[in-house]
Design an enzyme around this catalytic site. Sequence first.
Site, PDB file in Angstrom:
ATOM      1  NE  ARG A  65      -2.334  -1.183   3.585  1.00  0.00           N
ATOM      2  CZ  ARG A  65      -1.891  -0.289   4.438  1.00  0.00           C
ATOM      3  NH1 ARG A  65      -2.090   1.005   4.219  1.00  0.00           N
ATOM      4  NH2 ARG A  65      -1.275  -0.640   5.529  1.00  0.00           N
ATOM      5  CE1 TYR A  76       1.771  -7.315  -4.288  1.00  0.00           C
ATOM      6  CE2 TYR A  76       1.034  -6.301  -2.255  1.00  0.00           C
ATOM      7  CZ  TYR A  76       1.657  -7.339  -2.918  1.00  0.00           C
ATOM      8  OH  TYR A  76       2.150  -8.400  -2.213  1.00  0.00           O
ATOM      9  CE  LYS A 108      -6.169  -3.815   4.842  1.00  0.00           C
ATOM     10  NZ  LYS A 108      -6.527  -4.345   6.174  1.00  0.00           N
ATOM     11  CG  HIS A 149      -7.436  -3.162  10.561  1.00  0.00           C
ATOM     12  ND1 HIS A 149      -6.147  -2.703  10.669  1.00  0.00           N
ATOM     13  CD2 HIS A 149      -7.403  -4.199   9.695  1.00  0.00           C
ATOM     14  CE1 HIS A 149      -5.355  -3.443   9.900  1.00  0.00           C
ATOM     15  NE2 HIS A 149      -6.094  -4.351   9.308  1.00  0.00           N
ATOM     16  CB  SER A 178       0.839  -4.396  10.152  1.00  0.00           C
ATOM     17  OG  SER A 178       1.761  -3.378  10.398  1.00  0.00           O
ATOM     18  CB  CYS A 198       0.349  -7.836  16.289  1.00  0.00           C
ATOM     19  SG  CYS A 198       1.176  -6.319  16.797  1.00  0.00           S
ATOM     20  CG  ASP A 223      -7.744  -7.298   7.257  1.00  0.00           C
ATOM     21  OD1 ASP A 223      -6.952  -6.983   8.159  1.00  0.00           O
ATOM     22  OD2 ASP A 223      -7.829  -6.676   6.182  1.00  0.00           O
ATOM     23  NE  ARG A 274       0.069  -8.666   2.054  1.00  0.00           N
ATOM     24  CZ  ARG A 274      -0.585  -8.058   3.058  1.00  0.00           C
ATOM     25  NH1 ARG A 274      -1.731  -8.537   3.483  1.00  0.00           N
ATOM     26  NH2 ARG A 274      -0.071  -6.997   3.635  1.00  0.00           N
TER      27      ARG A 274
END
Length: 603
Positions: free
Chosen positions: A76, A217, A226, A246, A268, A270, A293, A385
Amino acid sequence: MSIDFSNWSNHKNLQNWILEMKNLCKPESVHLCDGSKQEFDTFCKRLEDEGVFKRLNPEKRPGSFWCVSDSNDVARVEDRTFICSEKEVDAGPTNHWCDPKEMKQTLLKVFDGCMEGREMYVIPFCMGPIGSKLSIIGVEITDSLYVAVNMFIMTRMGQKALEFLGQSGEFVPCMHSVGVPLEKGEKGPSWPCQPTDKKYIVHFPQEKSIWSYGSGYGGNALLGKKCLALRIASVLAKENGWLAEHMLILGLTSPEGEKKYIAASFPSACGKTNLAMITPTLPGWKVDCVGDDIAWMKFGKDGKLYAINPENGYFGVAPGTSMQSNPNAMKTIAKNTIFTNVALTDDGDVWWEGMTKETPEHLLSWTNKSWDKGSQEKAAHPNSRFTTPAKQCPIVSQEMDNPEGVPISAIIFGGRRASLEPLVYEAFDWNHGTFLGAALSSEMTAAAKGTIGKLRHDPFAMLPFCGYNMGDYFKHWIEMGQQSDASNLPKIFHVNWFIKDENEKFIWPGFGENSRILKWIFQRCDHKIESLDTPLGKCPKVEDLDLNGLNLSKETLEKLFHIDKSGWEEEIKGIEEYFSKFKDHLPNEIKDQLENLRKRLNQ
Ligand code: TSX
Ligand code: MN
């Protein structure tokens, strides 16, 4: 040239918008997607013929594909992400703002003729279960086949979304182009995109539309995720009294067969997907995965907070995913999965750092270069990914398609902190819990700019995803707590799996052992057990935390729940300094919570 909409949709506004966008982008042809498996297979075959996709060895990974992106299109682009509200203050201090009229002009310029020589794909999709009052329809127009096949996995797309939309339903228009038109007969690069400074990821929160240019992407291009389900949905949620978060959603069943649902929010790196699919080590406890997510949550008539997962697949980070860290994810991606920017093995399978104990001798790296074991370079990109259907997860929840959603009993916030934050504690009440979300921060792991260990504030893990002023978002959370009475509100918790000792060693085993924490949270939800008040919140009594078989020393247990008062004084200064950026948009309730925390620590 007109478009034949018969047998597709007779929604006039939708048809008009598609025609308008076709006239702007000037594609060679238009494909109206139906979302069938046959269409998906045809698209994948086309990507294979174009050399974008490589079909993986069907004996190793049936129905799966490998592809690599341009090396300048791997993540991103937050610096190129814009919230174009009428007033700058409504984007707030954590977003990039641009005047909507000015931005519209820029976009009309860059989109003019941007699809010349390419096909334009029209993708109707539903975020949320078909038929749910909580669901939202979007339509993405794109010139990227890669986007089309990813949307097939990540959303409920095609005819079923169109039927739900009907003749006059509302939809979020999502415009996307990689921004690389082709001359007649020109083949073009296999991963077309624009350089970073020419990419635009744009949200119009007033008119609820999305324009994305120059990137193919993930979060930049799969606009349902998102852009729609977080940035635009957060605005809709504020306007209509619900929450777009989120968060993962999991179902937790006790050995007695009682079931509760938990939502959890982590910045992110975690391990959110790992927790969403956790395999409990505690005998008799079961988890199922509703989502990994995003959660949309709204109070039901019974006063309880109900959540749906708007997505239909997982777009997960590959590196670090293994049979040890997340066996359910590994089983999910065993087939029908698109891998982007991972490494390719010599026998036509995929590999990434942290997947196996043994590194393969030879690979094709994500940069499409021959790679030997021991190389300095990473074989897979750190942000590589998998795109995989949720239905393939061995522990996918049967409630994923329930239009009512699932009732949430607990909300967990967590971050990566080597010290200060104890293993787990419960907020005193909703407002205190809202403060815990607002004060969320995490130590960074990315080695990129020598920032390892630096603290990054990430309120509610929503920093890059809130479509309006983050201070107003805090206020919205406070106000949500007034929609129901305290007995019906989810209890709020804070966790930290990442506490280290003086030798920089993790002292909590984490992963499946986190089920011990989930069990305590579960029991706290209906007051089966008491707790210990501390300045930070309500901590477990030692005897209530099930540590059977862990062999934790007394010292370790003390470290896991130690409260470092002077450390917290510094922490409070940091939070205060961070909060100051919200100026008069910081709710008084949040200021009060910070003061109360200071007082409790000084008592
Ligand atoms: O996902 C993680 N979780 C949550 C799991 C449900 N990770 C991975 C984070 C990167 C995405 C964790 N890492 C967790 C955790 O609970 N804990 C840690 C830290 C840790 C790492 C290794 C060990 C213990 C803790 N132990 C051994 O390697 C043997
Ligand atoms: Mn995410």
